[in-house]
Design a protein around this motif. Sequence first.
Motif, short mmCIF file in Angstrom:
data_model
loop_
_atom_site.label_atom_id
_atom_site.label_comp_id
_atom_site.label_asym_id
_atom_site.label_seq_id
_atom_site.Cartn_x
_atom_site.Cartn_y
_atom_site.Cartn_z
N CYS A 102 0.77 -0.94 -0.21
CA CYS A 102 -0.30 0.16 0.35
C CYS A 102 1.10 1.71 0.42
CB CYS A 102 -0.83 -0.03 1.07
SG CYS A 102 -1.78 -1.49 1.38
N PHE A 103 2.30 1.05 0.74
CA PHE A 103 2.61 2.48 0.75
C PHE A 103 4.17 1.95 0.57
CE2 PHE A 103 -0.89 3.12 4.08
CZ PHE A 103 -0.57 4.54 3.03
N ASP A 104 5.02 2.78 -0.71
CA ASP A 104 5.79 2.98 -1.15
C ASP A 104 7.74 3.28 -0.09
OD1 ASP A 104 4.95 1.31 -3.15
OD2 ASP A 104 5.31 2.96 -4.73
N SER A 105 7.18 4.60 0.41
CA SER A 105 7.48 4.41 1.53
C SER A 105 6.81 5.60 2.48
CB SER A 105 8.70 5.44 1.15
OG SER A 105 8.34 6.42 0.29
N LYS A 106 7.93 6.26 3.93
CA LYS A 106 7.46 6.27 5.56
C LYS A 106 6.98 8.00 4.66
CE LYS A 106 8.60 7.33 10.16
NZ LYS A 106 8.95 6.67 11.14
N GLN A 107 7.67 8.08 3.37
CA GLN A 107 7.28 9.59 2.89
C GLN A 107 6.32 9.37 2.15
OE1 GLN A 107 9.04 11.51 -0.66
NE2 GLN A 107 10.33 11.83 1.07
#
Length: 201
Positions: free
Chosen positions: A48-53
């Motif tokens: 769902c999310f590629d990065s913490k950013q």
Amino acid sequence: MARMPSAERRRQLTEAAIAVMARDGVARATTRAIAAEAGVSLSVFHYCFDSKQELVESVITAITDHSVTVVKRALRPRDTLAETVRAGFQAYWDHVRAHPEEHMLTYELTQYALRRPGFEHLARRQYEAYGATFAELIDELRRSRGFRLRVPVTVLARYLAAVTDGLTLDHLVLGDDEAWAGVLDTVTAHVVGLVDDGASP
């Protein structure tokens, strides 16, 4: 684990991230802790999310939406513009009192983004979103009540974002619930005073 549309899963993980960040702090909010809070595997999180950013941006958007939703509900037309504006501020204030940890998190997110290389634009986007939200609310009120302003909408929107931001932090630090009826009355009177004399409040 039940299959869920990706957009809904992102919302679930975003709300889990808000809970974990409010409890543990942004820097200590690991992907493992967030996945555990949401009851999903790490692989689902990374799908769902590629990065913490990307996650931080989603969290900022969701927290802003929480406040905007309650204010929009409160801004239904009332007898006077002052009553309408005051109801909007009261709804926001009630949300701050009910969810102080969420509002405290907004300040931590700003500092986190400003201090972490590559994340600075998220702090800027956060405050641009505040201004855009106020501009949208002001335009909705103008359309429904047909008034004119003495200042450009963009100026008033940025001013209200700054005032609300400062007052929220003031309350988180000092508390003092009894003082806030007068504070909100003062802000309301100032905003209504920016309506053209020729327009009916």
